[in-house]
Design a protein around this motif. Sequence first.
Motif, PDB file in Angstrom:
ATOM      1  N   ARG A  90     -12.146  16.733  33.349  1.00 43.09           N
ATOM      2  CA  ARG A  90     -12.701  15.511  33.759  1.00 43.09           C
ATOM      3  C   ARG A  90     -12.025  14.515  32.729  1.00 43.09           C
ATOM      4  O   ARG A  90     -10.899  15.135  31.504  1.00 43.09           O
ATOM      5  CB  ARG A  90     -13.829  15.745  33.384  1.00 43.09           C
ATOM      6  N   ALA A 131     -13.008  10.666  30.246  1.00 43.88           N
ATOM      7  CA  ALA A 131     -14.126  11.113  30.065  1.00 43.88           C
ATOM      8  C   ALA A 131     -14.047   9.737  29.143  1.00 43.88           C
ATOM      9  O   ALA A 131     -14.985   9.902  27.743  1.00 43.88           O
ATOM     10  CB  ALA A 131     -15.065  12.042  29.331  1.00 43.88           C
ATOM     11  N   GLU A 165     -18.046   7.702  29.716  1.00 44.86           N
ATOM     12  CA  GLU A 165     -18.679   7.610  28.156  1.00 44.86           C
ATOM     13  C   GLU A 165     -19.560   6.636  28.253  1.00 44.86           C
ATOM     14  O   GLU A 165     -19.236   5.916  27.230  1.00 44.86           O
ATOM     15  CB  GLU A 165     -18.358   8.701  27.627  1.00 44.86           C
ATOM     16  N   TYR A 169     -21.723  11.336  21.219  1.00 41.58           N
ATOM     17  CA  TYR A 169     -20.542  11.835  21.433  1.00 41.58           C
ATOM     18  C   TYR A 169     -20.940  13.512  21.657  1.00 41.58           C
ATOM     19  O   TYR A 169     -21.044  14.184  22.885  1.00 41.58           O
ATOM     20  CB  TYR A 169     -19.457  11.912  21.263  1.00 41.58           C
ATOM     21  N   TRP A 207      -9.018  14.356  17.808  1.00 45.87           N
ATOM     22  CA  TRP A 207     -11.071  15.063  18.448  1.00 45.87           C
ATOM     23  C   TRP A 207     -10.591  15.959  17.930  1.00 45.87           C
ATOM     24  O   TRP A 207     -12.309  17.484  17.509  1.00 45.87           O
ATOM     25  CB  TRP A 207     -11.587  15.205  19.684  1.00 45.87           C
TER      26      TRP A 207
HETATM   27  N1  GLU Z   1     -15.151   9.322  25.067  1.00 52.67           N
HETATM   28  C1  GLU Z   1     -14.938   9.868  24.739  1.00 52.67           C
HETATM   29  C2  GLU Z   1     -13.493   9.162  24.733  1.00 52.67           C
HETATM   30  O1  GLU Z   1     -13.819   7.806  25.024  1.00 52.67           O
HETATM   31  C3  GLU Z   1     -13.889  10.923  25.617  1.00 52.67           C
HETATM   32  C4  GLU Z   1     -13.508  12.459  24.867  1.00 52.67           C
HETATM   33  C5  GLU Z   1     -13.313  13.131  25.972  1.00 52.67           C
HETATM   34  O2  GLU Z   1     -12.183  13.276  26.413  1.00 52.67           O
HETATM   35  O3  GLU Z   1     -14.615  14.464  25.536  1.00 52.67           O
HETATM   36  O4  GLU Z   1     -11.676   9.133  23.696  1.00 52.67           O
END
Ligand code: GLU
Length: 554
Positions: free
Chosen positions: A41, A43, A77, A236, A258
Amino acid sequence: MADNFNTELAELLYPQITILPCDMERRYPLRELPEGAKVTRLAPSPTGFIHLGNIYGALIDERLAHQSGGVVYLRIEDTDFKREVKGGTAMIIDMLGLYGIKFDEGATVTGDNGAYGPYRQSQRKEIYQTYAKQLVREGKAYPCFCSPGELGKIREEQASAKLTPGYYGEWAVWRDADINKIKAKLDQGEKFVLRLRSQGEEGKSSKFTDLVKGTIDVSDNFIDHVILKSDGIPDYHFAHAVDDHLMRTTHVVRDESWLPSLPFHIELFRALGFKMPKYIHTAQVLKLDDVTGMKRKLSKRKDPEFGLAYFYSSGYPVAVTTEYLMTLLNSNYEEWRAKNPDKLYTDFPFSVNKLSSSGCLFDFNKLNDIGRSVISRMTADEVYDSVTAWSGEYDKELHTALTADPDYARKIFALGRGGAKPRKDLAKWSDVKQYVSFFYDGMFAAEEQIDDKFEKSDIRAALEQFITVYDEADDQNAWFGKLKIIAEALGFAPEVKQYKQSPEQYKGHVGDIAMFLRVAVTGRLNSPDLYDVMHILGRQRVIERVKNYADTLV
Ligand code: GLU
């Protein structure tokens, strides 16, 4: 803690939630896909801003899914309302579509497509709260009524005692609060956040296998992080665990920034009883800083090229950017491309194992080289169509010139195209104007000059003679034969070889005569084949330009 207590607390906090996780599991069953099919995915947050790193990750998502007969979906998101930009989701979908990332399911501009939605996190509150309520029921989460001021005080005290900052251990003042105290707060209508009751120990770590980073040591999370904010919306982390579980994601591709959150995610998946997906933490795209010369991350503020829109508006064909990103993804891509010049990038056997685990360096020279090579393989019609599509939006003057006479423009783009060694003048569509300008009287300019070492009277004589003998019907040999005659008559060697043998005997050679003509006709010292150029320009224009130039030589 007594089960009754937790059940009572769960009802107190989330009375509106009447369904159970098992209902959710039924609503979102395991996907029926062939063995080994991957579900990935993208996101993004709906900021409307797509950068190189996003598209780098998106390509990995897309390749992994489609190479394995799986599914790639788009999840928006949008739990951080402050970051949302109006129309941001549409911009993201359009941009990704343009770059060849077509989602099999997920958020669409107007709604959702697929059985695992809603695909906007803002519409999944009930789902998150179902799992949050279960965690409370199991004694794994609890409400915290600390005000920002109280939290600030905790941080200050920790800082002066040189302790790890955060809500944990003895600092987690609501962790074991009495139910009456909680009830009293709720009765007063006080807002609360929901925190995970961490089971981790400070200083402990365990092994984790990331598909890019390999096996790494991950420290335990021991902080009682917030999982639902006071508006009942998750941040998140919690949303990631619930969504990727229920949407049946098999591989999470996200950038390595992350990694520090991984300890918390591991604990969340464990607390929720979910199997973790596989993780691919991708290296970030780096550049060499113009000032320091050191590698650094691309920045939204300093580097226009960070945003994907930059490449589009500069006129890099999508195929070029994609091709370039593929070389960043897998180092064996270039070798494959050299052997398979006509295949689609999707035919390349992309491999996660070959992803770079350290940063990948963004290199404009390489991008431009790829641009030149990709564009050189296009047909003149493809070039015409793409350039005019681009110029309609980004260069009105060029657009008007090209579209006024499409056949003329197509002839220009056909120059030096199609052979074994096609010309490589264009790396991107914004190079076209400079390249074609001399073909259009409105854009034609004397850009370069003939070297002073040549006598003006010789140049003039050569040009004047050319006017008297120029015949458009001549083939290339006959045309060049005439230049040789002019050369000889003026004391220039008719063959370059002859000149090289005894340069002192000549004023120059036939190449110089051609150069006089080139400068007169194109305003430049370099151009595509002059004979062809003259044919495209047409006799009248050629004679006019040669005459005009000769007239300046007094
Ligand atoms: N919403 C997160 C971002 O904008 C996504 C991180 C992910 O892909 O888990 O970076």
